[in-house]
Design an enzyme around this catalytic site. Sequence first.
Site, PDB file in Angstrom:
ATOM      1  N   ARG A  69       0.818  -1.215   0.000  1.00 11.17           N
ATOM      2  CA  ARG A  69       0.000   0.000   0.000  1.00 11.17           C
ATOM      3  C   ARG A  69       0.852   1.266   0.000  1.00 11.17           C
ATOM      4  O   ARG A  69       0.472   2.272  -0.622  1.00 11.17           O
ATOM      5  CB  ARG A  69      -0.944  -0.026   1.206  1.00 11.17           C
ATOM      6  CG  ARG A  69      -1.979   1.094   1.196  1.00 11.17           C
ATOM      7  CD  ARG A  69      -3.056   0.833   2.232  1.00 11.17           C
ATOM      8  NE  ARG A  69      -4.101   1.844   2.207  1.00 11.17           N
ATOM      9  CZ  ARG A  69      -4.427   2.607   3.249  1.00 11.17           C
ATOM     10  NH1 ARG A  69      -3.763   2.491   4.392  1.00 11.17           N
ATOM     11  NH2 ARG A  69      -5.397   3.489   3.139  1.00 11.17           N
ATOM     12  N   HIS A  73       0.326   4.415  -2.491  1.00 14.80           N
ATOM     13  CA  HIS A  73       0.074   5.791  -2.034  1.00 14.80           C
ATOM     14  C   HIS A  73       1.220   6.732  -2.403  1.00 14.80           C
ATOM     15  O   HIS A  73       1.038   7.949  -2.419  1.00 14.80           O
ATOM     16  CB  HIS A  73      -0.199   5.808  -0.526  1.00 14.80           C
ATOM     17  CG  HIS A  73      -1.573   5.319  -0.182  1.00 14.80           C
ATOM     18  ND1 HIS A  73      -2.284   5.761   0.906  1.00 14.80           N
ATOM     19  CD2 HIS A  73      -2.390   4.428  -0.806  1.00 14.80           C
ATOM     20  CE1 HIS A  73      -3.472   5.154   0.942  1.00 14.80           C
ATOM     21  NE2 HIS A  73      -3.550   4.327  -0.077  1.00 14.80           N
ATOM     22  N   ASN A 101      -4.033   8.584   4.605  1.00 14.11           N
ATOM     23  CA  ASN A 101      -2.774   8.101   5.185  1.00 14.11           C
ATOM     24  C   ASN A 101      -2.725   8.156   6.705  1.00 14.11           C
ATOM     25  O   ASN A 101      -2.136   7.287   7.347  1.00 14.11           O
ATOM     26  CB  ASN A 101      -1.594   8.934   4.648  1.00 14.11           C
ATOM     27  CG  ASN A 101      -1.403   8.765   3.143  1.00 14.11           C
ATOM     28  OD1 ASN A 101      -1.900   7.807   2.545  1.00 14.11           O
ATOM     29  ND2 ASN A 101      -0.677   9.693   2.525  1.00 14.11           N
ATOM     30  N   HIS A 200      -6.589  -5.962  -2.369  1.00 15.95           N
ATOM     31  CA  HIS A 200      -7.367  -6.152  -1.136  1.00 15.95           C
ATOM     32  C   HIS A 200      -7.612  -7.630  -0.841  1.00 15.95           C
ATOM     33  O   HIS A 200      -8.462  -7.964  -0.030  1.00 15.95           O
ATOM     34  CB  HIS A 200      -8.670  -5.356  -1.194  1.00 15.95           C
ATOM     35  CG  HIS A 200      -8.440  -3.864  -1.127  1.00 15.95           C
ATOM     36  ND1 HIS A 200      -9.454  -2.935  -1.250  1.00 15.95           N
ATOM     37  CD2 HIS A 200      -7.304  -3.144  -0.952  1.00 15.95           C
ATOM     38  CE1 HIS A 200      -8.943  -1.712  -1.151  1.00 15.95           C
ATOM     39  NE2 HIS A 200      -7.640  -1.811  -0.979  1.00 15.95           N
TER      40      HIS A 200
HETATM   41  C1  HEM Z   1      -9.594   0.920  -5.869  1.00 13.05           C
HETATM   42  C2  HEM Z   1      -9.523   1.911  -5.002  1.00 13.05           C
HETATM   43  C3  HEM Z   1      -9.003   1.715  -3.608  1.00 13.05           C
HETATM   44  C4  HEM Z   1      -9.593   2.159  -2.480  1.00 13.05           C
HETATM   45  C5  HEM Z   1     -10.872   2.965  -2.387  1.00 13.05           C
HETATM   46  C6  HEM Z   1      -8.789   1.712  -1.374  1.00 13.05           C
HETATM   47  C7  HEM Z   1      -9.066   1.975  -0.042  1.00 13.05           C
HETATM   48  C8  HEM Z   1      -8.451   1.355   1.018  1.00 13.05           C
HETATM   49  C9  HEM Z   1      -8.819   1.532   2.403  1.00 13.05           C
HETATM   50  C10 HEM Z   1      -9.907   2.448   2.912  1.00 13.05           C
HETATM   51  C11 HEM Z   1      -8.032   0.716   3.142  1.00 13.05           C
HETATM   52  C12 HEM Z   1      -8.068   0.545   4.661  1.00 13.05           C
HETATM   53  C13 HEM Z   1      -7.334   1.734   5.294  1.00 13.05           C
HETATM   54  C14 HEM Z   1      -7.539   1.814   6.800  1.00 13.05           C
HETATM   55  O1  HEM Z   1      -8.362   1.112   7.351  1.00 13.05           O
HETATM   56  O2  HEM Z   1      -6.836   2.625   7.431  1.00 13.05           O
HETATM   57  C15 HEM Z   1      -7.152   0.027   2.237  1.00 13.05           C
HETATM   58  C16 HEM Z   1      -6.213  -0.880   2.607  1.00 13.05           C
HETATM   59  C17 HEM Z   1      -5.316  -1.454   1.725  1.00 13.05           C
HETATM   60  N1  HEM Z   1      -5.174  -1.131   0.399  1.00 13.05           N
HETATM   61 FE1  HEM Z   1      -6.466  -0.111  -0.735  1.00 13.05          FE
HETATM   62  N2  HEM Z   1      -7.730   1.014  -1.849  1.00 13.05           N
HETATM   63  C18 HEM Z   1      -7.808   0.996  -3.216  1.00 13.05           C
HETATM   64  C19 HEM Z   1      -6.886   0.450  -4.081  1.00 13.05           C
HETATM   65  C20 HEM Z   1      -5.722  -0.164  -3.686  1.00 13.05           C
HETATM   66  C21 HEM Z   1      -4.623  -0.491  -4.540  1.00 13.05           C
HETATM   67  C22 HEM Z   1      -4.558  -0.172  -6.037  1.00 13.05           C
HETATM   68  C23 HEM Z   1      -3.682  -1.093  -3.771  1.00 13.05           C
HETATM   69  C24 HEM Z   1      -2.326  -1.600  -4.141  1.00 13.05           C
HETATM   70  C25 HEM Z   1      -1.850  -1.685  -5.365  1.00 13.05           C
HETATM   71  C26 HEM Z   1      -4.218  -1.164  -2.438  1.00 13.05           C
HETATM   72  C27 HEM Z   1      -3.619  -1.790  -1.377  1.00 13.05           C
HETATM   73  C28 HEM Z   1      -4.153  -1.864  -0.108  1.00 13.05           C
HETATM   74  C29 HEM Z   1      -3.647  -2.753   0.908  1.00 13.05           C
HETATM   75  C30 HEM Z   1      -2.569  -3.800   0.718  1.00 13.05           C
HETATM   76  C31 HEM Z   1      -4.363  -2.485   2.072  1.00 13.05           C
HETATM   77  C32 HEM Z   1      -4.161  -3.109   3.463  1.00 13.05           C
HETATM   78  C33 HEM Z   1      -3.025  -2.357   4.160  1.00 13.05           C
HETATM   79  C34 HEM Z   1      -2.652  -2.862   5.531  1.00 13.05           C
HETATM   80  O3  HEM Z   1      -3.183  -3.859   6.005  1.00 13.05           O
HETATM   81  O4  HEM Z   1      -1.796  -2.193   6.159  1.00 13.05           O
HETATM   82  N3  HEM Z   1      -5.442  -0.561  -2.416  1.00 13.05           N
HETATM   83  N4  HEM Z   1      -7.421   0.453   0.951  1.00 13.05           N
END
Ligand code: HEM
Length: 325
Positions: A69, A73, A101, A200
Amino acid sequence: MVSSSYSLNMHNILLPTCILILFALIKTSSGQLSANFYASSCPNFSSIISSAVNSAVSNEARMGASLLRLHFHDCFVNGCDASVLLDDTANFTGEKTAGPNNNSLRGFDVIDTIKTQLESSCPGVVSCADLLATAARDSVVALGGPSWNLNFGRRDSTTASLSAANNNIPAPTLNLSGLISSFSNQGFTTNEMVALSGSHTIGQARCTVFRNRLYNENNINSSFATSVRANCPSSGGDNNLSPLDAATPTSFDNAYFNNLLNQNGLLHSDQELFNGGSTDAQVRTYSSNPATFSTDFANGMIKMSNLNPLTGSSGQVRTNCRRTN
Ligand code: HEM
Ligand SMILES: *[C@@H]1O[C@H](CO)[C@@H](O)[C@H](O)[C@H]1NC(C)=O
Ligand SMILES: *[C@@H]1O[C@H](CO)[C@@H](O)[C@H](O)[C@H]1NC(C)=O
Ligand SMILES: *[C@@H]1O[C@H](CO)[C@@H](O)[C@H](O)[C@H]1NC(C)=O
Ligand SMILES: *[C@@H]1O[C@H](CO)[C@@H](O)[C@H](O)[C@H]1NC(C)=O
Ligand SMILES: *[C@@H]1O[C@H](CO)[C@@H](O)[C@H](O)[C@H]1NC(C)=O
């Protein structure tokens, strides 16, 4: 007759020529990265990074998700230039407190540890932006996902943009058309957006980002909603975590897409990809064909890693990823 066929020919030549020139320009902007960039200056850089990522992920599987992530970002905010890693100071505002973030990004200490190892092997050589791109790839591999070939030579920014971080990173409240435009703004197709959302399949989210879905949406599987509500009350518990893919939370696989077919998407934005719209067919394809997902995901990540890098003498190679030299 002659003149009209002449002008037709001119269009036939000019338009494709312009398009070729445009493609050539686009290619050069990431064409300065190369596979062997560190071959003589830091031949061991990739084994240093992969060993450190493997040990961080075996210590805590979620760290693989967090490192993936961080790269996302970084790249969606004025390119893959490690701007996301810069700490705020008394006279500098970085991206760490942006809405997507703040209290959410993690893995900065792991990046520091790896950077220290790189600096001790090859001082001042490997950029934080290349480190992030490599750590993201190695994280996916460590959790059982596909690998891909990266080019290197990204340099690190001396600036960051809080407002671009707030504007460019997609929010979990977006509907399908909002997700499509957010990715299209960075040059991605709808298909690439769906493939990249497969990230995800690993990681966790905080109650505050999916509470509304649990209590106010009706395209959610009722037994799934009941079980997630147990750890995400209608008020309080904002920071309680749930896995984004409850089926296989620490495996990089295609279960995320199968979840969507069962209305088991955790985020509003996740379930938007399978909610009767134009991306339903692709979600079905990925849920039944893991190899297609792996290939498309890897290609999407390569494209993401090439977003607007600083190259040549632009930017710098930070010795500490948290601050400019
Ligand atoms: C499609 C639109 C996307 C949205 C709206 C989105 C939104 C989010 C949100 C809200 C979270 C949880 C954050 C939290 O609870 O603090 C999350 C977690 C995550 N996102 Fe996305 N995301 C998107 C696309 C992506 C992409 C393109 C990637 C990587 C290439 C990605 C990788 C991740 C990962 C791996 C997590 C888990 C992080 C952790 O456990 O520390 N996301 N995302
Ligand atoms: C390269 O790095 C790896 C991981 O840190 C280490 O195990 C190996 O000994 C290093 N090789 C050389 C030639 O420095
Ligand atoms: C910003 O603050 C740091 C100390 O935190 C100082 O070293 C630096 O000179 C300051 N830079 C500017 C441009 O004021
Ligand atoms: C970031 O989170 C902290 C709590 O950890 C909070 O005090 C601060 O106001 C937040 N910053 C922004 C810009 O939302
Ligand atoms: C998606 O969200 C945007 C902005 O909130 C809104 O204008 C648009 O009508 C929504 N589209 C659909 C199909 O719901
Ligand atoms: C709800 O999810 C379960 C698996 O978790 C699945 O067996 C069931 O078919 C789903 N229900 C609906 C309506 O999709």
